[in-house]
Design an enzyme around this catalytic site. Structure first.
Site, short mmCIF file in Angstrom:
data_model
loop_
_atom_site.label_atom_id
_atom_site.label_comp_id
_atom_site.label_asym_id
_atom_site.label_seq_id
_atom_site.Cartn_x
_atom_site.Cartn_y
_atom_site.Cartn_z
N HIS A 62 -10.31 -6.17 -1.80
CA HIS A 62 -11.32 -5.80 -0.81
C HIS A 62 -12.44 -5.06 -1.54
O HIS A 62 -12.30 -3.88 -1.88
CB HIS A 62 -10.72 -4.87 0.26
CG HIS A 62 -9.72 -5.55 1.14
ND1 HIS A 62 -10.06 -6.55 2.02
CD2 HIS A 62 -8.39 -5.37 1.29
CE1 HIS A 62 -8.98 -6.96 2.68
NE2 HIS A 62 -7.94 -6.27 2.24
N GLU A 77 0.81 -1.24 0.00
CA GLU A 77 0.00 0.00 0.00
C GLU A 77 0.83 1.28 0.00
O GLU A 77 0.61 2.18 0.81
CB GLU A 77 -0.96 -0.01 1.21
CG GLU A 77 -1.90 -1.20 1.18
CD GLU A 77 -2.77 -1.33 2.43
OE1 GLU A 77 -2.79 -0.39 3.24
OE2 GLU A 77 -3.41 -2.38 2.59
N ASP A 136 -12.24 -10.10 0.09
CA ASP A 136 -13.52 -10.17 0.78
C ASP A 136 -14.46 -9.17 0.12
O ASP A 136 -14.01 -8.25 -0.55
CB ASP A 136 -13.41 -9.96 2.31
CG ASP A 136 -12.68 -8.69 2.74
OD1 ASP A 136 -12.49 -7.79 1.90
OD2 ASP A 136 -12.31 -8.61 3.92
N GLU A 153 -6.14 -10.67 -0.56
CA GLU A 153 -6.93 -10.34 0.64
C GLU A 153 -8.41 -10.23 0.30
O GLU A 153 -9.09 -9.29 0.72
CB GLU A 153 -6.45 -8.99 1.23
CG GLU A 153 -4.97 -8.92 1.51
CD GLU A 153 -4.54 -7.63 2.22
OE1 GLU A 153 -5.40 -6.87 2.68
OE2 GLU A 153 -3.32 -7.41 2.29
N ASN A 204 2.10 -5.29 -2.99
CA ASN A 204 0.71 -5.61 -2.67
C ASN A 204 -0.10 -4.34 -2.45
O ASN A 204 0.35 -3.43 -1.74
CB ASN A 204 0.73 -6.45 -1.37
CG ASN A 204 -0.59 -7.10 -1.05
OD1 ASN A 204 -1.22 -7.72 -1.90
ND2 ASN A 204 -1.03 -6.98 0.21
#
Ligand code: G3I
Length: 397
Positions: free
Chosen positions: A258, A170, A291, A289, A216
């Site tokens: 996400h 990030e 979701d 990651e 990432n």
């Protein structure tokens, strides 16, 4: 049939089965793909399917299902928190390897690969580090040395046991930040300048020649305008291209995934095109990651199925978009969920106004949700010619 012809026919059948990624019925029992685990279905494509693991829950004897499903459904695991700097080195110079070592041992016991998360990030840093920089007791030169030591110590400690490292996480701003033109953001860029990114990859490589080294980030699932001033995917693509041009040993780009059902999101072909573009640079990709959360409206909270069902459906569809795109790109090596049950998810704690949740593939009672069934179906109904075994990714020197 003569023995030789029979054997030859058998060999052709076995080869055909292998080529089509079909698992044959075992003696007397018809093969039921829906009864297989995600990990078994995914490995037919050479794909690793994973989850972030909360070590406190993994060790909670009162919640055994979490441990069972972590072991049975997944072929790769990521530490949700215990490999972050504040957990590994809460006090300067004294490392707390315990929980992270436990996860690595768990993975070994269950024949799982480990994604290392995370070496360099602006969040979850220990306060001795951030306050030392703030009050001037840690100089810039010393900070660079501290970062180098941290990467070297951590990567060396886990050497040979980490499949993919999130080396830098990030690092890029978002269009809603100030200034809105995309830029390198956060603690490290602020104090060391953007060159810390190349340094971090080089230091990680020096400590482990075999781990795959990833950048990432979130909101890089698909390309937008193509202008790096406001298209984060393009910004990250350009960054990766420039690092490669400088012979920095970056092996892959992790797309966190996400998503939220209240947003526009993407279609499968858009996401597949983005993965393909990164592969064009010679990079691996991974969803790291995933979701898909929803707003917990008053109706959802009251149990109104007319409000709940469309959200579960939309969530499932978004999981499916990311997974199918990954399946379609041979350089997409793994598909990791950021937690697998609504019983233990970072989402409700993080998004409270308005409240959000329902982000994972099992409900709070470990019942598989529609999203679980859909990703299982995607794994089952995929194969040649559009879904092929994963490509081999060799770590860059
Ligand atoms: O450890 C303390 C505990 O001692 C204390 O009692 C408790 C009370 O709040 O807090 C605990 O720390 C929390 C920690 O998770 C461990 O549970 C922090 O408050 C909480 O902020 C922290 O949240 C984590 C978050 O990263 C922090 O940035 C989430 O669990 C974790 O899922 C989340 O993961 C990130 C990825 O690393 C990077 N990408 C985004 C993703 C989601 O934010």
């Amino acid at each position: 049939m003569k023995l030789r012809r029979w054997l030859a026919a058998g060999a052709v059948a076995v080869a055909t089965v292998a080529a089509l990624n079909v698992t044959p019925a075992t003696a007397g029992r018809p093969y039921d793909p829906a009864a297989q685990s995600l990990r078994d279905l995914a490995i037919r494509h050479g794909l690793y399917v994973g989850t972030a693991v909360d070590m406190a829950v993994l060790n909670d004897a009162a919640d055994p299902r979490y441990r069972e499903l972590t072991a049975s459904e997944f072929s790769t695991v990521t530490a949700e928190n215990v490999m972050k700097w504040e957990s590994l080195e809460p006090t300067r110079g004294s490392y707390n390897w315990g929980p992270a070592d436990e996860l690595v041992a768990f993975a070994r016991q269950h024949n799982q690969r480990v994604r290392g998360h995370v070496l360099v990030w602006q969040n979850q840093l220990p306060s001795w580090l951030t306050s030392g920089v703030e009050n001037g007791s840690i100089s810039k030169a010393e900070l660079r040395q501290i970062l180098r030591n941290h990467i070297t110590n951590v990567v060396t400690h886990f050497k040979g046991r980490i499949w993919q490292w999130d080396v830098v996480n990030e690092a890029v701003s978002d269009p809603w930040d100030n200034p809105s033109t995309l830029h390198y953001k956060g603690f490290w860029a602020q104090h060391l300048g953007p060159d810390y990114i190349a340094d971090a990859f080089r230091w990680a490589r020096a400590a482990d020649p075999k781990a795959l080294l990833f950048y990432n980030d979130y909101n890089i699932e698909a390309f937008g305008s193509g202008n790096p001033a406001n298209d984060k995917t393009q910004f990250v693509y350009d960054m990766a291209r420039d690092l490669l041009a400088k012979r920095v040993p970056i092996d892959g780009v992790g797309s966190q995934g996400h998503l939220g059902t209240q947003y526009g999101n993407y279609d499968t072909l858009q996401v597949a095109a983005a993965l393909k573009k990164f592969a064009g640079l010679g990079l691996a990709t991974a969803f790291t990651e995933v979701d898909v959360r929803s707003q917990l409206t008053a109706g959802v909270q009251a149990g109104d199925s007319a409000e709940i069902n469309p959200r579960l459906q939309a969530s499932a569809a978004n999981f499916s978009v990311l997974l199918r795109a990954c399946l379609a790109e041979r350089h997409c090596l793994s598909f990791t969920l950021w937690g697998f049950t609504d019983r233990h998810s970072w989402v409700p704690g993080w998004f409270s106004n308005p409240p959000e949740g329902l982000a994972t593939v099992y409900d709070e009672n470990y019942q598989p949700k529609r999203a679980y069934q859909e990703i299982k179906a995607d794994l089952i109904f995929a194969g040649p010619p559009y879904v092929l075994p994963r490509a081999v990714q060799t770590p860059r020197r």
